[in-house]
Write a protein that holds these residues in place. Structure first.
Motif, PDB file in Angstrom:
ATOM      1  N   VAL A  75       0.841  -1.193   0.000  1.00  0.00           N
ATOM      2  CA  VAL A  75       0.000   0.000   0.000  1.00  0.00           C
ATOM      3  C   VAL A  75       0.876   1.243   0.000  1.00  0.00           C
ATOM      4  CG1 VAL A  75      -1.667   1.362   1.313  1.00  0.00           C
ATOM      5  CG2 VAL A  75      -1.961  -1.109   1.115  1.00  0.00           C
ATOM      6  N   VAL A  76       0.616   2.125  -0.948  1.00  0.00           N
ATOM      7  CA  VAL A  76       1.260   3.431  -1.019  1.00  0.00           C
ATOM      8  C   VAL A  76       0.326   4.444  -0.368  1.00  0.00           C
ATOM      9  CG1 VAL A  76       1.698   5.306  -2.659  1.00  0.00           C
ATOM     10  CG2 VAL A  76       2.725   3.063  -3.026  1.00  0.00           C
ATOM     11  N   THR A  77       0.845   5.238   0.554  1.00  0.00           N
ATOM     12  CA  THR A  77      -0.015   6.184   1.259  1.00  0.00           C
ATOM     13  C   THR A  77       0.796   7.353   1.818  1.00  0.00           C
ATOM     14  OG1 THR A  77      -1.674   6.400   3.023  1.00  0.00           O
ATOM     15  CG2 THR A  77       0.189   4.935   3.457  1.00  0.00           C
ATOM     16  N   HIS A  78       0.107   8.464   2.031  1.00  0.00           N
ATOM     17  CA  HIS A  78       0.718   9.572   2.784  1.00  0.00           C
ATOM     18  C   HIS A  78       0.119   9.636   4.180  1.00  0.00           C
ATOM     19  CE1 HIS A  78      -2.996  11.449   1.193  1.00  0.00           C
ATOM     20  NE2 HIS A  78      -2.979  12.074   2.350  1.00  0.00           N
ATOM     21  N   ASP A  79      -0.776   8.664   4.495  1.00  0.00           N
ATOM     22  CA  ASP A  79      -1.492   8.626   5.773  1.00  0.00           C
ATOM     23  C   ASP A  79      -0.661   7.855   6.804  1.00  0.00           C
ATOM     24  OD1 ASP A  79      -3.185   8.147   7.917  1.00  0.00           O
ATOM     25  OD2 ASP A  79      -4.930   7.681   6.678  1.00  0.00           O
ATOM     26  N   LEU A  80      -0.058   8.576   7.722  1.00  0.00           N
ATOM     27  CA  LEU A  80       0.799   7.952   8.726  1.00  0.00           C
ATOM     28  C   LEU A  80       0.036   6.952   9.588  1.00  0.00           C
ATOM     29  CD1 LEU A  80       3.526   7.761  10.191  1.00  0.00           C
ATOM     30  CD2 LEU A  80       2.832   9.727  11.590  1.00  0.00           C
ATOM     31  N   THR A  81      -1.198   7.273   9.944  1.00  0.00           N
ATOM     32  CA  THR A  81      -2.007   6.377  10.779  1.00  0.00           C
ATOM     33  C   THR A  81      -2.227   5.041  10.086  1.00  0.00           C
ATOM     34  OG1 THR A  81      -3.132   8.278  11.767  1.00  0.00           O
ATOM     35  CG2 THR A  81      -4.185   6.131  12.014  1.00  0.00           C
ATOM     36  N   PHE A  82      -2.546   5.086   8.805  1.00  0.00           N
ATOM     37  CA  PHE A  82      -2.740   3.860   8.034  1.00  0.00           C
ATOM     38  C   PHE A  82      -1.428   3.093   7.921  1.00  0.00           C
ATOM     39  CE2 PHE A  82      -4.321   2.186   3.618  1.00  0.00           C
ATOM     40  CZ  PHE A  82      -4.516   0.929   4.163  1.00  0.00           C
ATOM     41  N   ALA A  83      -0.355   3.792   7.603  1.00  0.00           N
ATOM     42  CA  ALA A  83       0.937   3.140   7.386  1.00  0.00           C
ATOM     43  C   ALA A  83       1.416   2.400   8.630  1.00  0.00           C
ATOM     44  CB  ALA A  83       1.973   4.168   6.952  1.00  0.00           C
ATOM     45  N   THR A  84       1.216   2.987   9.796  1.00  0.00           N
ATOM     46  CA  THR A  84       1.740   2.376  11.016  1.00  0.00           C
ATOM     47  C   THR A  84       0.974   1.129  11.444  1.00  0.00           C
ATOM     48  OG1 THR A  84       0.459   3.988  12.305  1.00  0.00           O
ATOM     49  CG2 THR A  84       2.773   4.494  11.916  1.00  0.00           C
ATOM     50  N   LYS A  85      -0.100   0.790  10.750  1.00  0.00           N
ATOM     51  CA  LYS A  85      -0.806  -0.468  11.003  1.00  0.00           C
ATOM     52  C   LYS A  85      -0.087  -1.648  10.351  1.00  0.00           C
ATOM     53  CE  LYS A  85      -5.364   1.733  11.374  1.00  0.00           C
ATOM     54  NZ  LYS A  85      -6.736   1.821  10.798  1.00  0.00           N
ATOM     55  N   PHE A  86       0.866  -1.347   9.484  1.00  0.00           N
ATOM     56  CA  PHE A  86       1.590  -2.404   8.763  1.00  0.00           C
ATOM     57  C   PHE A  86       2.803  -2.857   9.566  1.00  0.00           C
ATOM     58  CE2 PHE A  86      -0.957  -0.611   5.496  1.00  0.00           C
ATOM     59  CZ  PHE A  86      -1.107  -1.587   4.520  1.00  0.00           C
ATOM     60  N   PRO A  87       3.154  -4.143   9.466  1.00  0.00           N
ATOM     61  CA  PRO A  87       4.342  -4.628  10.172  1.00  0.00           C
ATOM     62  C   PRO A  87       5.641  -4.077   9.606  1.00  0.00           C
ATOM     63  CG  PRO A  87       3.411  -6.361   8.781  1.00  0.00           C
ATOM     64  CD  PRO A  87       2.427  -5.231   8.777  1.00  0.00           C
ATOM     65  N   LYS A  88       5.618  -3.616   8.366  1.00  0.00           N
ATOM     66  CA  LYS A  88       6.820  -3.073   7.740  1.00  0.00           C
ATOM     67  C   LYS A  88       6.444  -1.806   6.984  1.00  0.00           C
ATOM     68  CE  LYS A  88       9.827  -5.953   6.044  1.00  0.00           C
ATOM     69  NZ  LYS A  88      10.521  -6.918   5.148  1.00  0.00           N
ATOM     70  N   VAL A  89       7.190  -0.724   7.238  1.00  0.00           N
ATOM     71  CA  VAL A  89       6.928   0.560   6.595  1.00  0.00           C
ATOM     72  C   VAL A  89       8.222   1.093   5.986  1.00  0.00           C
ATOM     73  CG1 VAL A  89       6.093   2.930   6.882  1.00  0.00           C
ATOM     74  CG2 VAL A  89       5.124   1.093   8.289  1.00  0.00           C
ATOM     75  N   TYR A  90       8.174   1.468   4.716  1.00  0.00           N
ATOM     76  CA  TYR A  90       9.285   2.132   4.038  1.00  0.00           C
ATOM     77  C   TYR A  90       8.908   3.591   3.853  1.00  0.00           C
ATOM     78  CZ  TYR A  90      11.174  -2.479   2.853  1.00  0.00           C
ATOM     79  OH  TYR A  90      11.678  -3.757   2.909  1.00  0.00           O
ATOM     80  N   ARG A  91       9.828   4.492   4.155  1.00  0.00           N
ATOM     81  CA  ARG A  91       9.585   5.924   3.963  1.00  0.00           C
ATOM     82  C   ARG A  91      10.376   6.405   2.752  1.00  0.00           C
ATOM     83  NH1 ARG A  91       7.602   8.753   8.713  1.00  0.00           N
ATOM     84  NH2 ARG A  91       7.209   7.250  10.400  1.00  0.00           N
ATOM     85  N   MET A  92       9.724   7.158   1.901  1.00  0.00           N
ATOM     86  CA  MET A  92      10.353   7.647   0.698  1.00  0.00           C
ATOM     87  C   MET A  92      10.304   9.171   0.656  1.00  0.00           C
ATOM     88  SD  MET A  92       9.437   6.789  -3.302  1.00  0.00           S
ATOM     89  CE  MET A  92      10.118   5.123  -3.273  1.00  0.00           C
ATOM     90  N   LYS A  93      11.406   9.767   0.207  1.00  0.00           N
ATOM     91  CA  LYS A  93      11.458  11.207  -0.007  1.00  0.00           C
ATOM     92  C   LYS A  93      12.378  11.469  -1.187  1.00  0.00           C
ATOM     93  CE  LYS A  93      12.586  15.616   2.222  1.00  0.00           C
ATOM     94  NZ  LYS A  93      13.103  16.277   3.465  1.00  0.00           N
ATOM     95  N   ASP A  94      11.888  12.253  -2.130  1.00  0.00           N
ATOM     96  CA  ASP A  94      12.683  12.634  -3.304  1.00  0.00           C
ATOM     97  C   ASP A  94      13.292  11.435  -4.023  1.00  0.00           C
ATOM     98  OD1 ASP A  94      12.099  15.309  -2.779  1.00  0.00           O
ATOM     99  OD2 ASP A  94      13.887  15.545  -1.517  1.00  0.00           O
ATOM    100  N   GLY A  95      12.511  10.360  -4.111  1.00  0.00           N
ATOM    101  CA  GLY A  95      12.934   9.214  -4.912  1.00  0.00           C
ATOM    102  C   GLY A  95      13.922   8.265  -4.282  1.00  0.00           C
ATOM    103  N   VAL A  96      14.174   8.418  -2.965  1.00  0.00           N
ATOM    104  CA  VAL A  96      15.066   7.484  -2.255  1.00  0.00           C
ATOM    105  C   VAL A  96      14.416   7.109  -0.924  1.00  0.00           C
ATOM    106  CG1 VAL A  96      17.170   8.385  -3.308  1.00  0.00           C
ATOM    107  CG2 VAL A  96      16.339   9.384  -1.170  1.00  0.00           C
ATOM    108  N   TRP A  97      14.876   5.996  -0.357  1.00  0.00           N
ATOM    109  CA  TRP A  97      14.424   5.614   0.989  1.00  0.00           C
ATOM    110  C   TRP A  97      15.075   6.530   2.022  1.00  0.00           C
ATOM    111  CZ3 TRP A  97      10.476   3.115  -0.186  1.00  0.00           C
ATOM    112  CH2 TRP A  97      10.454   1.994  -1.010  1.00  0.00           C
ATOM    113  N   VAL A  98      14.333   6.832   3.067  1.00  0.00           N
ATOM    114  CA  VAL A  98      14.889   7.642   4.165  1.00  0.00           C
ATOM    115  C   VAL A  98      14.677   6.894   5.475  1.00  0.00           C
ATOM    116  CG1 VAL A  98      14.581   9.824   2.993  1.00  0.00           C
ATOM    117  CG2 VAL A  98      12.729   8.942   4.391  1.00  0.00           C
TER     118      VAL A  98
END
Length: 226
Positions: free
Chosen positions: A203-226
């Motif tokens: 799932v791609v999202t900008h919703d932090l609440t939704f994202a934190t329900k997942f066991p694994k979260v990748y954060r992206m900024k300007d085309g790279v992982w952060v």
């Protein structure tokens, strides 16, 4: 590629678009592994590149550079026709806007991927009816999109994405167009479907609440992982 339990693997993905006299870089060397049955979220603000990555992993677009494998198959070596057949059989997609066809009923919209694949109408109808019942929409099967609520439209879109029993479901801001109560119900539905259908879920999202329900979260900024 023969990594144990890795279903989909993206390696050093780059994507850019021509812009005037230069290039606009969207993805700058992204790598990602998705295991069988895994659930993960890709979190980032608008313009981070997360939707572009999803489209490339889902073979809806091709990178300028990089590699993409699914169960050992080199997806970027396939022709567009081969990829189209592969997507229809192995992958499901849900977007922020449902993209249902207004001239077809809920039932007919769900049947479309099966009919495209050449399945018999009776078999396609049975699969679609089963999913409508699972989604709690059996009584809405003959309704057209303009007769359905936002939450109902998205549930029909999810059913359409799942009707061919894909191994992975990609969702791009799937609750971004819904009110908070409906959004919560759709989010719960995704996790229920993942468990019952043994799907990998991205799932791609900008919703932090939704994202934190997942066991694994990748954060992206300007085309790279952060």
């Amino acid at each position: 590629m023969n990594d144990t339990n890795v279903f989909l693997k993206a390696v050093d993905i780059h994507k850019s678009y021509s812009q005037g006299t230069g290039e606009l870089e969207i993805l700058r060397g992204i790598s990602l592994e998705i295991k069988e049955g895994e659930a993960l979220a890709i979190l980032g603000s608008s313009g981070a590149g997360k939707s572009t990555l999803l489209q490339i992993m889902g073979t809806l677009d091709r990178p300028n550079k990089g590699e993409l494998f699914c169960e050992g198959r080199d997806l970027l070596a396939m022709s567009d026709d081969e990829l189209s057949r592969f997507r229809n059989a192995e992958m499901g997609f849900v977007f922020q806007f449902h993209h249902l066809l207004g001239e077809f009923t809920a039932l007919e919209n769900i049947m479309i991927p099966c009919r495209v694949a050449g399945e018999a109408p009776k078999a396609a109808r049975e699969k679609a009816l089963h999913l409508l019942e699972f989604m709690g929409l059996a009584e809405r099967r003959e309704h057209y999109p303009n007769q359905l609520s936002g939450g109902e439209l998205q549930r029909v879109a999810i059913a359409r994405a799942l009707v061919r029993h894909p191994k992975i479901l990609f969702a791009d801001e799937p609750t971004g167009n819904l009110d908070s109560q409906t959004s919560g119900k759709i989010q719960e539905l995704f996790f229920r479907l993942k468990e019952e259908m043994k799907l990998a879920l991205v799932v791609v999202t900008h919703d932090l609440t939704f994202a934190t329900k997942f066991p694994k979260v990748y954060r992206m900024k300007d085309g790279v992982w952060v």
